[in-house]
Design an enzyme around this catalytic site. Structure first.
Site, PDB file in Angstrom:
ATOM      1  N   ARG A  70       1.255  -1.112  -0.247  1.00  0.00           N
ATOM      2  CA  ARG A  70       0.208   0.050   0.365  1.00  0.00           C
ATOM      3  C   ARG A  70       0.953   1.316   0.109  1.00  0.00           C
ATOM      4  NH1 ARG A  70      -2.678  -4.284  -0.599  1.00  0.00           N
ATOM      5  NH2 ARG A  70      -5.246  -3.958  -0.318  1.00  0.00           N
ATOM      6  N   VAL A 192       8.196  -3.293  -6.503  1.00  0.00           N
ATOM      7  CA  VAL A 192       9.396  -3.122  -5.965  1.00  0.00           C
ATOM      8  C   VAL A 192       8.831  -4.201  -5.409  1.00  0.00           C
ATOM      9  CG1 VAL A 192       9.381  -1.661  -3.725  1.00  0.00           C
ATOM     10  CG2 VAL A 192       8.600  -0.585  -5.567  1.00  0.00           C
ATOM     11  N   ARG A 214       0.088 -13.513   0.771  1.00  0.00           N
ATOM     12  CA  ARG A 214       0.645 -12.287   2.111  1.00  0.00           C
ATOM     13  C   ARG A 214      -0.389 -11.488   2.106  1.00  0.00           C
ATOM     14  NH1 ARG A 214       6.656  -9.970   2.607  1.00  0.00           N
ATOM     15  NH2 ARG A 214       7.848 -11.375   1.925  1.00  0.00           N
ATOM     16  N   ARG A 277      21.199  26.406 -13.831  1.00  0.00           N
ATOM     17  CA  ARG A 277      21.243  27.460 -13.123  1.00  0.00           C
ATOM     18  C   ARG A 277      21.126  28.561 -14.316  1.00  0.00           C
ATOM     19  NH1 ARG A 277      27.538  27.791 -10.435  1.00  0.00           N
ATOM     20  NH2 ARG A 277      26.824  29.843 -10.652  1.00  0.00           N
ATOM     21  N   HIS A 278      20.943  29.994 -13.775  1.00  0.00           N
ATOM     22  CA  HIS A 278      21.202  31.246 -15.093  1.00  0.00           C
ATOM     23  C   HIS A 278      22.762  30.529 -16.252  1.00  0.00           C
ATOM     24  CE1 HIS A 278      23.850  32.559 -12.980  1.00  0.00           C
ATOM     25  NE2 HIS A 278      23.740  32.771 -12.614  1.00  0.00           N
ATOM     26  N   ASN A 284      29.245  36.542 -12.494  1.00  0.00           N
ATOM     27  CA  ASN A 284      30.324  35.462 -12.458  1.00  0.00           C
ATOM     28  C   ASN A 284      31.644  35.350 -13.361  1.00  0.00           C
ATOM     29  OD1 ASN A 284      27.223  33.284 -13.451  1.00  0.00           O
ATOM     30  ND2 ASN A 284      27.811  33.876 -11.086  1.00  0.00           N
ATOM     31  N   ARG A 327      18.872  37.520 -14.302  1.00  0.00           N
ATOM     32  CA  ARG A 327      19.341  36.488 -15.204  1.00  0.00           C
ATOM     33  C   ARG A 327      19.012  35.352 -15.032  1.00  0.00           C
ATOM     34  NH1 ARG A 327      22.043  37.586 -10.189  1.00  0.00           N
ATOM     35  NH2 ARG A 327      22.503  36.060  -8.303  1.00  0.00           N
ATOM     36  N   GLU A 347      18.325  34.185  -4.992  1.00  0.00           N
ATOM     37  CA  GLU A 347      20.063  33.436  -5.105  1.00  0.00           C
ATOM     38  C   GLU A 347      20.038  33.742  -4.010  1.00  0.00           C
ATOM     39  OE1 GLU A 347      21.646  31.481  -4.409  1.00  0.00           O
ATOM     40  OE2 GLU A 347      23.650  32.039  -5.816  1.00  0.00           O
ATOM     41  N   HIS A 412      19.844  29.979  -9.286  1.00  0.00           N
ATOM     42  CA  HIS A 412      21.050  30.210  -8.716  1.00  0.00           C
ATOM     43  C   HIS A 412      21.687  29.093  -7.859  1.00  0.00           C
ATOM     44  CE1 HIS A 412      19.846  34.455  -9.750  1.00  0.00           C
ATOM     45  NE2 HIS A 412      18.587  33.793  -8.936  1.00  0.00           N
ATOM     46  N   VAL A 415      20.393  27.870  -4.029  1.00  0.00           N
ATOM     47  CA  VAL A 415      18.793  27.657  -4.123  1.00  0.00           C
ATOM     48  C   VAL A 415      19.344  26.322  -5.252  1.00  0.00           C
ATOM     49  CG1 VAL A 415      16.817  27.710  -5.647  1.00  0.00           C
ATOM     50  CG2 VAL A 415      18.021  29.788  -4.547  1.00  0.00           C
ATOM     51  N   ARG A 417      21.673  23.981  -5.137  1.00  0.00           N
ATOM     52  CA  ARG A 417      22.232  23.262  -3.500  1.00  0.00           C
ATOM     53  C   ARG A 417      20.580  22.718  -2.942  1.00  0.00           C
ATOM     54  NH1 ARG A 417      26.953  26.396  -2.899  1.00  0.00           N
ATOM     55  NH2 ARG A 417      28.895  24.959  -4.167  1.00  0.00           N
TER      56      ARG A 417
END
Length: 489
Positions: A70, A192, A214, A277-278, A284, A327, A347, A412, A415, A417
């Site tokens: 379930r 599964v 079962r 990312r942008h 940068n 960006r 960011e 960004h 973000v 990460r």
């Protein structure tokens, strides 16, 4: 004028006794209860261990309930990942794993017959062993939430867990998964169960037949939660037919409301999430953080490459999300897709360090630089944010991602990460150092108990903005205990 006997004057015995009674007691911190409690007669004033009332911030045991196949383990693992991500230490205790450890070789569904007395004793011993580990986790290892993942289909078994939790002063929240759709159950078994350790040397057809038998063994004694009568005083949620309907009863605290909020947002439909990312920005190139600069020449090339990539993927009904910063918007403008702007995707706010290079931060604010190197997740920029703050800000984004189908999120580095850490179940210690390079798309495909990740570089060069974890962080000079940075209003 009344004459006061000498024993009642200041400094007399009665005065000293009264002063002693009114003075604040010595405080001590109990690591299990996680509160400060007064001493009484040189002993902590703890309630009796036989009946400890749950405190507001006492640990919680989430008890899964339901027939096999379930989705209980799916819910348990997913819920645990979410709770850990928002900062509530959580761990799953799967009783099936204890059973496999106790009984090395699974033979057939006969083990789960309710009239198999020897097997019933083993199964109860496994449940008690799991509860013992739950106690160690919540009482000694700093855990806040334990998920007791088993069928728990009888009232006797649930009462055993409730009594155990009451003895230790823990709260209990039941999560029952109910499904009467045969197609969903069959799909779950094939996806599964037939590949579980119980059926390693068994063909899929035989495994399917055994598992269905079962389930019948459990049905013979199944007593669903009854929030209208027998279980009216319990805190619980029933998830019916994979989230088509919900029944919620007696939500008593913040954690329980979080559990309900999360479970009412997730779904099991196939989908793909694209994170990137942008395009490379002018900041940068200069090594500056924060700000709201536009795309560089190579950043604009990446936008065009991203459009080509999406056309090749041929994704129907793709949703595109960006932050409100220039960006990400410029990156999305080139795509032949509508896009939505999210302020929550902006960011991380670097506060007084916005628009600086790391070299400038180290020179102007050496204490702050060192503090961040020592604890990157919890460190908060003065007048800005920490990664921990960012996780809290991104929670609505995660909830909406769980509700959606295919989505592209253009965001960004910090973000991305945080979002990636959620899907990959990464710890707070790992999160700030996840690699999220420019001009690379991460294709995430959630499956039963995890998430597949494919990294796709779009062949447009960009600067490397990743900073590795400092190797000598423990040897860094400790900053002064009080650091003040003046901020111009």
């Amino acid at each position: 004028m009344k004459t006061i006997p000498s024993c009642e004057t200041k400094g007399g015995p009665l005065h000293q006794k009264a002063a002693k009674d009114t003075m604040p007691r010595e405080l001590t911190r109990n690591p299990v209860q996680k509160i400060w409690i007064p001493y009484k007669d040189e002993r902590p004033a703890l309630p009796s261990q036989s009946c400890i009332p749950p405190l507001t911030n006492s640990p919680t045991v989430i008890v899964m309930v339901g027939l096999p196949a379930r989705g209980k383990t799916y819910i348990a693992k997913k819920l645990t990942r979410y709770l850990n991500w928002i900062g509530a230490p959580t761990k799953v205790f799967n009783v099936g794993e204890y059973r496999r450890e106790a009984v090395k070789w699974y033979r057939s569904y006969d083990f789960f017959r309710h009239d198999n007395e020897d097997a019933m004793k083993i199964r109860k011993q496994c449940a008690l062993a799991a509860l013992s580990d739950v106690k160690s986790y919540l009482s000694e290892e700093g855990g806040q939430i334990a998920v007791f993942d088993a069928t728990n289909t009888t009232r006797d078994r649930r009462q055993m867990i409730l009594s155990f939790a009451e003895e230790n002063g823990w709260k209990v929240f039941f999560v029952e998964s109910v499904c009467d759709d045969p197609s969903i159950v069959a799909a779950n078994i094939m996806d599964v169960k037939v590949s579980s350790p119980d059926y390693l040397d068994c063909n899929r057809a035989d495994a399917m037949e055994d598992f269905l038998k079962r389930i019948e063994c459990y049905k013979a004694t199944y007593q669903p939660l009854d929030p209208d009568h027998y279980d009216k005083d319990l805190s619980l949620i029933k998830v019916i037919n994979v989230g088509r309907r919900f029944l919620v009863n007696r939500v008593l605290d913040h954690i329980q409301s979080k559990i309900v909020y999360y479970l009412m947002n997730i779904h099991v439909h196939p989908r793909t999430i694209y994170l990137c990312r942008h395009g490379e920005s002018d900041y940068n190139l200069k090594g500056r953080i924060g700000g709201d600069s536009g795309l560089s020449y190579r950043g604009k090339k990446f936008s065009s490459a991203l459009r080509t990539f999406l056309e090749e993927q041929n994704i129907k009904d793709l949703k595109v999300w960006t932050s409100q910063l220039k960006r990400t918007i410029q990156t999305a403008e080139v795509l032949d897709e509508q896009y939505e702007q999210w302020k929550a995707l902006n960011e991380i706010d670097a506060g007084v360090c916005e628009d600086m290079t790391y070299e400038e931060i180290k020179e102007r604010h050496p204490e702050e630089y060192t503090l961040r190197e020592q604890d990157k997740y919890y460190y908060r920029y003065p007048t800005g944010e920490s990664y921990q703050d960012l996780v809290q800000r991104l929670e609505p984004v995660i909830m909406e991602l769980e509700r959606q189908g295919d989505v592209l999120v253009i965001c960004h580095q910090a973000v991305m990460r945080c979002l990636l850490a959620y899907f990959l179940d990464k710890s707070a210690d790992e999160l700030p150092y996840l690699k999220c390079p420019l001009h690379t798309v991460l294709k995430l495909t959630p499956f039963a108990y995890g998430c597949k990740v494919e990294s796709i570089f779009l062949n447009v060069e960009a600067v490397n903005t990743h900073r590795d974890r400092p190797e000598n962080v423990s040897e860094m000079p400790r900053p002064s205990e009080a650091v003040t940075i003046s901020v111009q209003e």
